[in-house]
Scaffold this motif. Sequence first.
Motif, PDB file in Angstrom:
ATOM      1  N   GLU A 147       0.834  -1.206   0.000  1.00  0.00           N
ATOM      2  CA  GLU A 147       0.000   0.000   0.000  1.00  0.00           C
ATOM      3  C   GLU A 147       0.868   1.254   0.000  1.00  0.00           C
ATOM      4  O   GLU A 147       0.550   2.248  -0.664  1.00  0.00           O
ATOM      5  N   GLU A 148       1.968   1.201   0.723  1.00  0.00           N
ATOM      6  CA  GLU A 148       2.883   2.347   0.758  1.00  0.00           C
ATOM      7  C   GLU A 148       3.488   2.611  -0.618  1.00  0.00           C
ATOM      8  O   GLU A 148       3.588   3.767  -1.058  1.00  0.00           O
ATOM      9  N   VAL A 149       3.875   1.554  -1.309  1.00  0.00           N
ATOM     10  CA  VAL A 149       4.457   1.717  -2.645  1.00  0.00           C
ATOM     11  C   VAL A 149       3.407   2.254  -3.615  1.00  0.00           C
ATOM     12  O   VAL A 149       3.711   3.108  -4.464  1.00  0.00           O
ATOM     13  N   LEU A 150       2.177   1.780  -3.506  1.00  0.00           N
ATOM     14  CA  LEU A 150       1.099   2.295  -4.353  1.00  0.00           C
ATOM     15  C   LEU A 150       0.865   3.780  -4.104  1.00  0.00           C
ATOM     16  O   LEU A 150       0.657   4.564  -5.038  1.00  0.00           O
ATOM     17  N   THR A 151       0.883   4.175  -2.838  1.00  0.00           N
ATOM     18  CA  THR A 151       0.688   5.582  -2.490  1.00  0.00           C
ATOM     19  C   THR A 151       1.819   6.438  -3.042  1.00  0.00           C
ATOM     20  O   THR A 151       1.586   7.528  -3.574  1.00  0.00           O
ATOM     21  N   LEU A 152       3.049   5.940  -2.920  1.00  0.00           N
ATOM     22  CA  LEU A 152       4.199   6.671  -3.469  1.00  0.00           C
ATOM     23  C   LEU A 152       4.061   6.832  -4.970  1.00  0.00           C
ATOM     24  O   LEU A 152       4.336   7.907  -5.521  1.00  0.00           O
ATOM     25  N   SER A 153       3.603   5.777  -5.644  1.00  0.00           N
ATOM     26  CA  SER A 153       3.408   5.857  -7.095  1.00  0.00           C
ATOM     27  C   SER A 153       2.420   6.964  -7.439  1.00  0.00           C
ATOM     28  O   SER A 153       2.642   7.747  -8.371  1.00  0.00           O
ATOM     29  N   GLY A 154       1.322   7.051  -6.684  1.00  0.00           N
ATOM     30  CA  GLY A 154       0.333   8.094  -6.936  1.00  0.00           C
ATOM     31  C   GLY A 154       0.901   9.482  -6.723  1.00  0.00           C
ATOM     32  O   GLY A 154       0.629  10.412  -7.503  1.00  0.00           O
ATOM     33  N   THR A 155       1.697   9.646  -5.678  1.00  0.00           N
ATOM     34  CA  THR A 155       2.326  10.943  -5.409  1.00  0.00           C
ATOM     35  C   THR A 155       3.257  11.336  -6.547  1.00  0.00           C
ATOM     36  O   THR A 155       3.231  12.484  -7.020  1.00  0.00           O
ATOM     37  N   LEU A 156       4.058  10.401  -7.003  1.00  0.00           N
ATOM     38  CA  LEU A 156       5.025  10.684  -8.066  1.00  0.00           C
ATOM     39  C   LEU A 156       4.322  10.973  -9.388  1.00  0.00           C
ATOM     40  O   LEU A 156       4.779  11.819 -10.172  1.00  0.00           O
ATOM     41  N   GLN A 157       3.214  10.303  -9.647  1.00  0.00           N
ATOM     42  CA  GLN A 157       2.477  10.550 -10.888  1.00  0.00           C
ATOM     43  C   GLN A 157       1.881  11.954 -10.916  1.00  0.00           C
ATOM     44  O   GLN A 157       1.570  12.475 -11.984  1.00  0.00           O
ATOM     45  N   GLY A 158       1.754  12.565  -9.739  1.00  0.00           N
ATOM     46  CA  GLY A 158       1.236  13.924  -9.688  1.00  0.00           C
ATOM     47  C   GLY A 158       2.268  14.991 -10.005  1.00  0.00           C
ATOM     48  O   GLY A 158       1.913  16.167 -10.163  1.00  0.00           O
ATOM     49  N   ILE A 159       3.537  14.593 -10.129  1.00  0.00           N
ATOM     50  CA  ILE A 159       4.600  15.563 -10.423  1.00  0.00           C
ATOM     51  C   ILE A 159       5.550  15.027 -11.497  1.00  0.00           C
ATOM     52  O   ILE A 159       6.710  15.423 -11.561  1.00  0.00           O
ATOM     53  N   ASP A 160       5.050  14.136 -12.359  1.00  0.00           N
ATOM     54  CA  ASP A 160       5.940  13.499 -13.328  1.00  0.00           C
ATOM     55  C   ASP A 160       5.871  14.123 -14.719  1.00  0.00           C
ATOM     56  O   ASP A 160       6.346  13.534 -15.688  1.00  0.00           O
ATOM     57  N   GLU A 161       5.278  15.317 -14.826  1.00  0.00           N
ATOM     58  CA  GLU A 161       5.286  16.054 -16.076  1.00  0.00           C
ATOM     59  C   GLU A 161       5.754  17.473 -15.809  1.00  0.00           C
ATOM     60  O   GLU A 161       5.581  18.006 -14.706  1.00  0.00           O
ATOM     61  N   MET A 162       6.325  18.102 -16.831  1.00  0.00           N
ATOM     62  CA  MET A 162       6.958  19.397 -16.649  1.00  0.00           C
ATOM     63  C   MET A 162       5.977  20.446 -16.114  1.00  0.00           C
ATOM     64  O   MET A 162       6.318  21.222 -15.228  1.00  0.00           O
ATOM     65  N   ASP A 163       4.767  20.473 -16.643  1.00  0.00           N
ATOM     66  CA  ASP A 163       3.822  21.499 -16.198  1.00  0.00           C
ATOM     67  C   ASP A 163       3.310  21.226 -14.786  1.00  0.00           C
ATOM     68  O   ASP A 163       2.727  22.104 -14.151  1.00  0.00           O
ATOM     69  N   GLU A 164       3.523  20.010 -14.272  1.00  0.00           N
ATOM     70  CA  GLU A 164       3.163  19.691 -12.899  1.00  0.00           C
ATOM     71  C   GLU A 164       4.300  20.028 -11.945  1.00  0.00           C
ATOM     72  O   GLU A 164       4.067  20.397 -10.793  1.00  0.00           O
ATOM     73  N   PHE A 165       5.517  19.891 -12.427  1.00  0.00           N
ATOM     74  CA  PHE A 165       6.680  20.081 -11.557  1.00  0.00           C
ATOM     75  C   PHE A 165       7.135  21.541 -11.520  1.00  0.00           C
ATOM     76  O   PHE A 165       7.450  22.070 -10.455  1.00  0.00           O
ATOM     77  N   LEU A 166       7.178  22.174 -12.684  1.00  0.00           N
ATOM     78  CA  LEU A 166       7.627  23.557 -12.743  1.00  0.00           C
ATOM     79  C   LEU A 166       6.635  24.461 -12.009  1.00  0.00           C
ATOM     80  O   LEU A 166       5.428  24.283 -12.108  1.00  0.00           O
ATOM     81  N   ALA A 167       7.153  25.423 -11.298  1.00  0.00           N
ATOM     82  CA  ALA A 167       6.312  26.401 -10.603  1.00  0.00           C
ATOM     83  C   ALA A 167       6.762  27.798 -11.010  1.00  0.00           C
ATOM     84  O   ALA A 167       7.941  28.034 -11.284  1.00  0.00           O
ATOM     85  N   TYR A 168       5.802  28.695 -11.074  1.00  0.00           N
ATOM     86  CA  TYR A 168       6.097  30.057 -11.509  1.00  0.00           C
ATOM     87  C   TYR A 168       5.522  31.059 -10.520  1.00  0.00           C
ATOM     88  O   TYR A 168       4.564  30.779  -9.799  1.00  0.00           O
ATOM     89  N   SER A 169       6.103  32.239 -10.513  1.00  0.00           N
ATOM     90  CA  SER A 169       5.551  33.360  -9.761  1.00  0.00           C
ATOM     91  C   SER A 169       5.389  34.522 -10.728  1.00  0.00           C
ATOM     92  O   SER A 169       6.082  34.604 -11.747  1.00  0.00           O
ATOM     93  N   VAL A 170       4.460  35.415 -10.417  1.00  0.00           N
ATOM     94  CA  VAL A 170       4.186  36.539 -11.301  1.00  0.00           C
ATOM     95  C   VAL A 170       4.333  37.832 -10.507  1.00  0.00           C
ATOM     96  O   VAL A 170       3.986  37.902  -9.333  1.00  0.00           O
ATOM     97  N   SER A 171       4.878  38.855 -11.150  1.00  0.00           N
ATOM     98  CA  SER A 171       5.055  40.153 -10.506  1.00  0.00           C
ATOM     99  C   SER A 171       4.636  41.248 -11.467  1.00  0.00           C
ATOM    100  O   SER A 171       4.679  41.076 -12.688  1.00  0.00           O
TER     101      SER A 171
END
Length: 575
Positions: free
Chosen positions: A68-92
Motif C-alpha cells: 500500500e505504501e508503494v502504491l501511495t508513493l506511485s500516486g504521489t510521483l504521478q502527480g509531479i511526473d510532467e513538466m507542467d506539474e513540476f515547474l512552478a512560476y511566480s508573477v510580478s
Amino acid sequence: MAVASVSTGTYQPTSTSGSFTINGLGDGTDWTDLIDASVEAESYELDQYKEDLEEAEAISELLEALNEEVLTLSGTLQGIDEMDEFLAYSVSTTGDGEVQASIEDGATEDSYNLVVNQLAQKDVWISEGMSITSSDQSIISSNSSITLSYAGEDITMGVTAGTTAQELVDQINSDPDFDDKITASLISDGSNYYIKFSGEDTGADNAVGLTDFSAIDGYNAGSFTNTQTAQNSQMKVDGFPSGADEWIERPSNTVDDVIDNMTLNLNATTDSAGINVGVSYDTDAMVETIETFVSEVNQLLYDLLDVTGELVDEDDEDDSTVYIKDATLGLVYDSVKDALTSAGLGFLYYDSETGEGDKFASLSAIGITTDSTEGSSTFGQLEIDYDELEDALAEDPEAVAMLFAANGEAETDSSDMRVLSTIPGLTSAGDYDVEYTVSGGVISAATINGVDMTISGNTLLATRDSDANGLYLEVSDLTDGSYSSTVTVKQGKCGQLADLCSELTDVSTGSIPLLAASYDDLTAKLEGDIYDEEARLDSYRTDLERKYSALDTMLSYYSGVESQLETTLASLDSS
C-alpha cells in the motif's frame, strides 16, 4: 501466483478426556498428570507450527502495508511526473496596483508590457432631474407598467397605484425578469432621494435603456442622467494593436484570454508607458516539491530496511519483532536505489570539455546523494545539499525540472534530423541508434537499434517491434549516403520511480504481491499442519487414556485381590 488451498478450519477434539476419570492407586499416582505431560512432550511440532503461523500472518500484514505504501508513493510521483506539474512560476507587476496578475498551470517564463486605456464599466442612470423628499413617498397614481431594456431587450413590469419609491425599488429587485440584469436603489443627498438604475454587468453591450416611465408621476426618460456609461476595458499587450486608437477590448476588468494561462485584474488605467508583468520560475516552490519527493522516497527506503531487520544490530535484535528475511525485498530495495543513483533514462552525463550532454543527468548533480554512513539515523536515505540544489536551480531551473519530470521529451544529435513526436506511455525512454541510407534522393532503408523503421518520404516511424514505438523522425538532408545519429527520449526520476512502483505492485507479476502470495500459501499450509497435528495429538491422548484406564482397572482388581488375601490370612492367624 498463489496456489488455491482448502480451508481446514479449526480442529474440534474428539477424545473423551473431558469425562475421563481415573481413581488412581492407593499410593496417590495421578494418571491425568502423566497423560498431560506425555501429550505436552509430543506437542513440540504443534507449538512450532503455531509459532510459524503467527510469524507468517505478521509478515503478510507487513507486506500488505508495504504494498500500500508503494502504491501511495506511485500516486504521489504521478502527480509531479510532467513538466507542467513540476515547474512552478511566480508573477510580478510594476506600477501602483493598476493591474494584478495570477497564473495557472502551463504558464511559461516571460515578460509583458501592458497599457490600460480604460476600464470596463456598467451602465448607471440616476434621476438627477427629478427628486422626492421621502423614500415612502407615493410616486405612482394609477395601475400601469414601466419598461426598461437591458442589452437591447425590453423588460416590462406592472405597477399599482400608491406604490412608494422604496416599494418600486424593492419590486424591481425581486422581479425575476430583472434578475442578473438591472438593479434599482435610492440615493440620498441628505435632503432628497433619487432613483438609480444599474446594469449588472460591465461591457459596452450591457447598456440599460429607459424605454417607458410614464407610469411614474412626473418622470420620463429625460429625468435621468447617464452618470456612468457601459463600456469595455481597453488595453494593449506588448504594443499590440499598434494603431493609436486600436485596443484589445473585453467586457470585463477580469481578463483571462489575452495572455495564455494568465488572468489579469484591471484596477486602474495606466499612462502610455504602461506597466510590466513578469513571469519567472518559483524556485522556492520547486524546492518544496523536491523535498516532498525526497521525503516520500526516504520513507520507503527506511521501511524496506526496517522490515528486513537491516537497521538493527544482531546483538540488539528483539525476539518478539518479526522481520522479513527474504531476498526479494533486498532486490526491491536495490532496484529503487539503482533508479535513484543512476542517470535519468535518456539523459547523457555532461562532458565539460565538449559541452555535450545534459547539465543535470543524475540526482547527485544537483546535490541529492545517499547517506552511506554506517550507524547513521539516515543511513541509506537521500540527503539534500541545499547550496548545490539552489545553485543548480539558479543556473537552469528547467534542466532541474527535466531531471525530475521529463516525460517523452526527445532530441537528436544530428542537425539533419529532428524529432516530430513521441507517444507518452508507448515510446520507451532511453537512447536509440538510428541508421538510414539515402539512395537516389530517397530514404531506402532505416533502422532504430537494429529494428526496421517505417519510411514515408523523408519521415521515419519506429514500429511496435521496437521499444521506441511511436517515435516519429524527419530527415532534412536527402543527399545519397549512409547516416547515423543518436536519439534520446527522456523520462525524469518521478516517472521512472512511479513506473517502478507500478511494476513492484502489479498483482500478477509484482515482486511484493508475489511474495505476499507465497506467505498466504504458507499460512494455508501451516493451518493445515496445525489441524493435522491437533488431530494426531487428540488421538494420542485418547490412546493414552485408554491404556491408563485399562492399567488402572487392572491395578484396582489386583488391589482388591490383595485386600481379600490379607483378610483371609488375618482370619487364619486369629484361629
